[in-house]
Motif scaffolding. Structure first.
Motif, PDB file in Angstrom:
ATOM      1  N   HIS A   1      45.526  31.028  -7.502  1.00 46.26           N
ATOM      2  CA  HIS A   1      45.284  30.958  -8.945  1.00 46.26           C
ATOM      3  C   HIS A   1      46.210  29.907  -9.545  1.00 46.26           C
ATOM      4  O   HIS A   1      47.374  29.783  -9.146  1.00 46.26           O
ATOM      5  CB  HIS A   1      45.542  32.315  -9.597  1.00 46.26           C
ATOM      6  N   VAL A   2      45.693  29.141 -10.497  1.00 46.28           N
ATOM      7  CA  VAL A   2      46.484  28.038 -11.065  1.00 46.28           C
ATOM      8  C   VAL A   2      47.687  28.523 -11.859  1.00 46.28           C
ATOM      9  O   VAL A   2      48.635  27.755 -12.083  1.00 46.28           O
ATOM     10  CB  VAL A   2      45.597  27.140 -11.957  1.00 46.28           C
ATOM     11  N   ASP A   3      47.693  29.778 -12.303  1.00 47.73           N
ATOM     12  CA  ASP A   3      48.821  30.301 -13.081  1.00 47.73           C
ATOM     13  C   ASP A   3      49.929  30.880 -12.217  1.00 47.73           C
ATOM     14  O   ASP A   3      50.925  31.378 -12.748  1.00 47.73           O
ATOM     15  CB  ASP A   3      48.341  31.391 -14.055  1.00 47.73           C
ATOM     16  N   ASN A   4      49.768  30.842 -10.899  1.00 51.78           N
ATOM     17  CA  ASN A   4      50.802  31.419 -10.037  1.00 51.78           C
ATOM     18  C   ASN A   4      52.170  30.800 -10.301  1.00 51.78           C
ATOM     19  O   ASN A   4      53.170  31.511 -10.451  1.00 51.78           O
ATOM     20  CB  ASN A   4      50.432  31.223  -8.567  1.00 51.78           C
ATOM     21  N   LEU A   5      52.216  29.465 -10.369  1.00 53.52           N
ATOM     22  CA  LEU A   5      53.499  28.767 -10.500  1.00 53.52           C
ATOM     23  C   LEU A   5      53.572  27.874 -11.729  1.00 53.52           C
ATOM     24  O   LEU A   5      54.615  27.284 -12.002  1.00 53.52           O
ATOM     25  CB  LEU A   5      53.768  27.919  -9.244  1.00 53.52           C
ATOM     26  N   THR A   6      52.476  27.769 -12.471  1.00 54.17           N
ATOM     27  CA  THR A   6      52.444  26.927 -13.665  1.00 54.17           C
ATOM     28  C   THR A   6      52.008  27.771 -14.857  1.00 54.17           C
ATOM     29  O   THR A   6      50.953  28.409 -14.818  1.00 54.17           O
ATOM     30  CB  THR A   6      51.471  25.748 -13.490  1.00 54.17           C
ATOM     31  N   ALA A   7      52.809  27.767 -15.907  1.00 55.22           N
ATOM     32  CA  ALA A   7      52.507  28.596 -17.075  1.00 55.22           C
ATOM     33  C   ALA A   7      51.322  28.029 -17.849  1.00 55.22           C
ATOM     34  O   ALA A   7      51.293  26.832 -18.154  1.00 55.22           O
ATOM     35  CB  ALA A   7      53.728  28.698 -17.984  1.00 55.22           C
ATOM     36  N   PRO A   8      50.352  28.877 -18.183  1.00 54.96           N
ATOM     37  CA  PRO A   8      49.257  28.418 -19.038  1.00 54.96           C
ATOM     38  C   PRO A   8      49.741  28.278 -20.477  1.00 54.96           C
ATOM     39  O   PRO A   8      50.815  28.780 -20.832  1.00 54.96           O
ATOM     40  CB  PRO A   8      48.226  29.543 -18.907  1.00 54.96           C
ATOM     41  N   THR A   9      48.977  27.607 -21.301  1.00 49.42           N
ATOM     42  CA  THR A   9      49.355  27.432 -22.702  1.00 49.42           C
ATOM     43  C   THR A   9      49.537  28.796 -23.375  1.00 49.42           C
ATOM     44  O   THR A   9      48.646  29.639 -23.351  1.00 49.42           O
ATOM     45  CB  THR A   9      48.274  26.635 -23.457  1.00 49.42           C
ATOM     46  N   GLY A  10      50.720  28.993 -23.948  1.00 48.59           N
ATOM     47  CA  GLY A  10      50.993  30.250 -24.645  1.00 48.59           C
ATOM     48  C   GLY A  10      51.291  31.424 -23.749  1.00 48.59           C
ATOM     49  O   GLY A  10      51.457  32.546 -24.226  1.00 48.59           O
ATOM     50  N   GLY A  11      51.390  31.198 -22.435  1.00 50.62           N
ATOM     51  CA  GLY A  11      51.656  32.303 -21.516  1.00 50.62           C
ATOM     52  C   GLY A  11      52.809  31.996 -20.587  1.00 50.62           C
ATOM     53  O   GLY A  11      53.622  31.110 -20.846  1.00 50.62           O
ATOM     54  N   ARG A  12      52.880  32.735 -19.502  1.00 53.48           N
ATOM     55  CA  ARG A  12      53.926  32.500 -18.514  1.00 53.48           C
ATOM     56  C   ARG A  12      53.311  32.542 -17.119  1.00 53.48           C
ATOM     57  O   ARG A  12      52.274  33.172 -16.894  1.00 53.48           O
ATOM     58  CB  ARG A  12      55.042  33.543 -18.619  1.00 53.48           C
ATOM     59  N   ALA A  13      53.949  31.844 -16.198  1.00 48.95           N
ATOM     60  CA  ALA A  13      53.479  31.848 -14.818  1.00 48.95           C
ATOM     61  C   ALA A  13      53.714  33.223 -14.201  1.00 48.95           C
ATOM     62  O   ALA A  13      54.621  33.955 -14.600  1.00 48.95           O
ATOM     63  CB  ALA A  13      54.202  30.770 -14.022  1.00 48.95           C
ATOM     64  N   SER A  14      52.891  33.567 -13.229  1.00 48.15           N
ATOM     65  CA  SER A  14      52.995  34.892 -12.613  1.00 48.15           C
ATOM     66  C   SER A  14      54.234  35.046 -11.750  1.00 48.15           C
ATOM     67  O   SER A  14      54.797  36.137 -11.647  1.00 48.15           O
ATOM     68  CB  SER A  14      51.750  35.162 -11.761  1.00 48.15           C
ATOM     69  N   PHE A  15      54.692  33.932 -11.140  1.00 47.83           N
ATOM     70  CA  PHE A  15      55.792  34.032 -10.187  1.00 47.83           C
ATOM     71  C   PHE A  15      56.868  32.983 -10.443  1.00 47.83           C
ATOM     72  O   PHE A  15      57.582  32.594  -9.528  1.00 47.83           O
ATOM     73  CB  PHE A  15      55.253  33.887  -8.753  1.00 47.83           C
ATOM     74  N   LYS A  16      56.989  32.554 -11.702  1.00 51.47           N
ATOM     75  CA  LYS A  16      57.998  31.541 -12.006  1.00 51.47           C
ATOM     76  C   LYS A  16      58.397  31.663 -13.468  1.00 51.47           C
ATOM     77  O   LYS A  16      57.555  31.586 -14.361  1.00 51.47           O
ATOM     78  CB  LYS A  16      57.438  30.143 -11.711  1.00 51.47           C
ATOM     79  N   LYS A  17      59.699  31.841 -13.716  1.00 47.78           N
ATOM     80  CA  LYS A  17      60.193  32.050 -15.075  1.00 47.78           C
ATOM     81  C   LYS A  17      60.423  30.740 -15.806  1.00 47.78           C
ATOM     82  O   LYS A  17      60.201  30.637 -17.011  1.00 47.78           O
ATOM     83  CB  LYS A  17      61.498  32.855 -15.008  1.00 47.78           C
ATOM     84  N   ASN A  18      60.853  29.711 -15.065  1.00 47.96           N
ATOM     85  CA  ASN A  18      61.152  28.422 -15.698  1.00 47.96           C
ATOM     86  C   ASN A  18      60.846  27.295 -14.718  1.00 47.96           C
ATOM     87  O   ASN A  18      60.204  27.527 -13.682  1.00 47.96           O
ATOM     88  CB  ASN A  18      62.610  28.368 -16.171  1.00 47.96           C
ATOM     89  N   ASP A  19      61.285  26.107 -15.030  1.00 48.06           N
ATOM     90  CA  ASP A  19      60.962  24.941 -14.206  1.00 48.06           C
ATOM     91  C   ASP A  19      61.944  24.704 -13.064  1.00 48.06           C
ATOM     92  O   ASP A  19      61.851  23.683 -12.377  1.00 48.06           O
ATOM     93  CB  ASP A  19      60.916  23.680 -15.087  1.00 48.06           C
ATOM     94  N   LYS A  20      62.875  25.604 -12.839  1.00 40.73           N
ATOM     95  CA  LYS A  20      63.831  25.416 -11.768  1.00 40.73           C
ATOM     96  C   LYS A  20      63.129  25.365 -10.415  1.00 40.73           C
ATOM     97  O   LYS A  20      62.262  26.176 -10.118  1.00 40.73           O
ATOM     98  CB  LYS A  20      64.866  26.545 -11.757  1.00 40.73           C
TER      99      LYS A  20
END
Length: 609
Positions: A368-387
C-alpha cells in the motif's frame, strides 16, 4: 454523456443488481466439480506446457533473431482483465539486458495482481465473477459499502495453507484428507489468524522473525494461501503426509508437472499429467491443469470512530476509502479471545507463480502506498516522520511464540520502517503503451491510472524477482542449503573421502545461492517492507546473511520442496527436509572412525551438539 456521468449511471444500476449480492452475507456455495467457467486463478483448460515461442501461429510470435528490435515492449498492453497470466511474454530472444528484461516480469506481476483482485465468483473459490467484464463494471463492482467494506475478491476466496495441511496443529494421529477445493463455502468474516487457546498466534510474526507494530500500536496480521492447482495436487497425492513425498535425490516438484514431448493433451484422458515416483512406489498426478500460485498477505487492523478511546490517545481513525477492507475474525493474544468481524485493510501482498518457463517461480511483491509515505492530511502506517533508518527499522520487537510474549497495547512501541532498497526506476524507456515509463515506478503510475476510482489505485509493485537461467538448478542434496547442521564437526580420524564430502557440502552450501538457484535478478534487495522488515539490512547485528535480503535467496532454503517454506514446514508429522548431504555421508560423518574418541556431530532430536 461524460465519462464520469456514465460511470455514475453504471454504478447505480450495477449496485442494485450485483454489488449488494456480493456484500455482507457473501458466501461461496459448493457446486459440482464439473463447474468449469470461468477458470480459476492460474488454472488452464489443458496442461500448461513450455511456452510456444516457436509457434508461428501465435499472434505474439516473433522471428528468431540475434539483434535488438525497435520496439521490444509493444506486446505489453496494460489492461483491466480478470485473467491471471500463466506465461511470460517471450523475452529471451530479444537480446536485452537483465534490467531491460524487467518490464516483462513487472507486467506479469501487475496483470496477475489485477486478476487476483477481481470481484469473486459467488459459486466457486478462486474464480472471478463473469458478470464483471468491462473497466466500468470493474470500477462499479469494486466500491465499498456504507461500512467501508469492499466486495470479496478472488484471492480472498482461496484456501489457506492450514486448510491444505490439516496436521499442522501437531496432532498425534495422521490427519484425514482435506475436503475438496470447493466443498466448503467461503464466507465472511474469514479467520485470519485463529489458534487454539494457549498456542502461539502464528499470524503475528513475520516469517522467521518478529511482529510488526503500526502507528496505532496494532499488530500486523499475516496469512498464506494457495490456488486450486496446488491445493488439489497436495490433497489428492496426500503430500500433506511427509511419508508420501519423494526421497533424495528426487526433487519434490509442484505443478505444472512436465508433459512428455509429443503428447497431444487434447486427446488423452485426464489426468493428463503424471509422474512416476519410484521411492514411494506411487504415481504423482496433477489433477487440475495450470500453474501453482502461492500468496502471502499482510493485513492491518483498521481503526474506526468506534475504536477511539480517551485512554488510548495514540489511536487515529484510518481512512478506509484508501484501503481494500474486509472483515476477519482475529485472535487477541492479550485477552486470548477471538474478536469477531474486525475490519482489516490489505497492506502487503506476495505473489509467487511457477510456470513451465520459470520453475523457480516468478516473485512479485505489492504494498500500500501509505505504508511509508503519509497521505495528504494523514500519517503513514509505519513511519512517524522522515527519518531514514539505514537498517530498515527502528528496533526489533520480541518474537511472539506464545500469548504471554505479546505486549499490551499501552506498552507497545510502533516500529518505524524505512525502505532500504528503492523501487526500481530503470529501464528509462517510454513506449507507446506505457507513456509514464516502463520502469517499475513508471509502470506503477500507469496501472494506478488504470485503476483510478477504486481503492486499488493506492497499491504499488515494489519489486519483481525472477530466475534468469532456470536450468542452473541442481537437485543433488549436496547443492541444497546449508550443508551440515549447526555446530557439527568432523572427526579427525574419518577417512579422507568423508572429510571431503563434509567440506564439499559446506563449500557448496555457501556458494549455492545464487549460482544454483537459477541466477535470480535482483540477487539481493528483493523485499517487502511490511513482510520482511527485519531482513532489509543484514549488517545490522549480523543475524541474517545477505542472501536473505531477497525472496529467492531466503526460499532457496526450501529448494528441496520447490521453494515453498509454507509447504515444507507443514507436512505431518514433521517438517520435510531432504536438503542436506546424502544419507550415506551424513551417517558416516556422525560416527567416529575406528572407535576413536567421539567428536563427530551427535544429533539429538534434530539438533547437532
Amino acid at each position: 454523456m461524460t465519462t464520469s456521468n456514465f460511470r455514475s449511471c453504471i454504478y447505480t444500476l450495477y449496485r442494485v443488481s450485483l454489488v449488494a449480492v456480493l456484500m455482507s452475507s457473501f458466501s461461496v456455495n459448493a457446486v459440482e466439480p464439473q463447474y468449469e467457467k470461468p477458470l480459476g486463478a492460474g488454472v488452464t483448460r489443458y496442461p500448461n506446457t513450455n511456452y510456444e515461442v516457436t509457434n508461428a501461429k501465435r499472434k505474439d510470435f516473433q522471428e528468431p533473431h540475434n539483434t535488438r528490435i525497435a520496439d521490444p515492449y509493444h506486446l505489453l498492453v496494460p489492461k483491466l482483465s480478470p485473467f491471471v497470466p500463466v506465461n511470460v511474454k517471450p523475452h529471451s530472444r530479444l537480446v536485452l539486458s537483465d534490467i531491460e528484461d524487467r518490464p516483462f516480469f513487472d507486467y506479469f506481476g501487475w496483470q496477475a495482481f489485477i486478476g487476483l483482485i477481481w470481484p469473486a465468483d459467488e459459486n466457486y473459490r478462486g474464480k472471478h465473477d463473469v458478470r464483471v467484464k468491462t473497466p466500468e463494471e470493474f470500477v462499479a463492482a469494486s466500491q465499498q459499502d456504507e461500512q467501508g467494506v469492499n466486495p470479496p475478491i478472488v484471492l480472498e476466496t482461496m484456501h489457506t495453507f492450514d486448510a491444505a495441511f490439516p496436521g499442522v496443529n501437531g496432532s498425534m494421529a495422521p490427519p484425514t484428507q482435506p475436503k475438496a477445493w470447493n466443498a466448503e463455502p467461503y464466507a465472511r468474516p474469514f479467520n485470519l489468524d485463529l489458534v487454539s487457546k494457549g498456542k502461539a498466534p502464528k499470524g503475528l510474526n513475520e516469517a522467521f522473525s518478529s511482529p510488526l507494530i503500526d502507528q496505532n500500536r496494532q499488530y500486523v496480521r499475516y496469512n498464506l494461501q494457495l490456488n486450486e492447482v496446488m491445493y488439489e495436487f497436495v490433497r489428492q497425492n496426500k503430500w500433506y503426509l511427509k511419508e508420501n513425498l519423494p526421497k533424495a535425490p528426487t526433487q519434490a516438484t509442484l505443478p505444472p508437472l512436465p508433459v512428455p514431448i509429443g503428447t497431444n493433451v487434447r486427446t488423452v484422458p485426464e489426468p493428463y499429467t503424471q509422474v512416476s515416483q519410484p521411492q514411494t512406489n506411487t504415481t504423482v498426478i496433477q489433477p487440475v491443469n495450470g500453474n501453482s500460485i502461492e500468496l502471502k498477505a499482510a493485513w492491518r487492523v483498521m481503526i474506526t470512530e468506534a475504536d477511539l478511546d480517551p485512554k488510548k490517545p495514540w489511536r487515529q481513525v484510518d481512512d478506509l476509502s484508501r484501503y481494500f477492507v474486509s472483515k476477519a475474525n482475529i485472535y487477541n493474544p492479550i485477552t486470548e479471545k477471538v474478536e469477531q468481524g474486525r475490519l482489516v485493510g490489505l497492506v502487503g501482498l506476495h505473489i509467487v507463480a511457477k510456470t513451465p518457463q520459470f520453475t523457480q517461480g516468478l516473485w512479485s511483491s505489492f504494498e500500500h502506498v501509505d505504508n511509508l509515505t503519509a497521505p495528504t492530511g494523514g500519517r503513514a502506517s509505519f513511519k512517524k516522520n522522515d527519518k531514514f533508518w539505514p537498517q530498515g527499522y527502528s528496533y526489533v520487537p520480541k518474537s511472539i511464540m506464545k500469548p504471554t510474549d505479546a505486549v499490551p497495547e499501552k506498552k507497545r512501541k510502533p516500529v518505524e520502517v524505512s525502505r532500504v532498497y528503492k523501487i526500481p526506476q530503470t529501464p528509462v524507456a517510454k513506449p507507446d503503451n506505457f507513456p509514464m515509463g516502463i520502469s517499475t515506478v513508471g509502470m506503477n503510475k500507469q496501472y494506478q491510472s488504470l485503476l483510478k476510482g477504486t481503492v486499488w489505485e493506492n497499491y504499488q509493485l515494489v519489486i519483481t524477482q525472477w530466475p534468469t537461467d532456470p536450468t542452473s538448478f541442481y537437485a543433488s542434496p549436496f547443492y541444497y542449503p546449508r550443508g551440515f547442521g549447526p555446530f557439527s564437526k568432523i572427526d579427525p580420524e574419518q577417512p579422507q573421502s568423508i572429510k571431503d564430502a563434509y567440506n564439499r557440502a559446506n563449500v557448496n552450501a555457501k556458494a549455492a545461492y545464487p549460482r544454483w538457484s537459477g541466477l535470480p535478478i535482483p540477487q539481493v534487495g528483493a523485499l517487502n517492507s511490511v513482510m520482511e522488515t527485519y531482513f532489509q539490512n543484514p549488517l545490522d547485528n549480523g543475524p541474517q546473511p545477505m542472501e536473505n535480503t531477497s525472496c529467492m535467496g531466503c526460499h532457496y532454503g526450501a529448494s528441496d520442496l520447490d521453494y515453498s517454506w509454507a509447504f515444507k514446514l507443514r507436512t505431518w508429522p514433521s517438517s520435510f527436509n531432504q536438503g542436506r548431504v546424502n544419507d550415506e555421508d551424513s551417517a558416516l560423518a556422525k560416527e567416529p572412525a575406528n572407535g576413536s574418541p567421539a567428536n563427530a556431530p551427535i544429533v539429538i532430536e534434530g539438533i547437532a551438539k
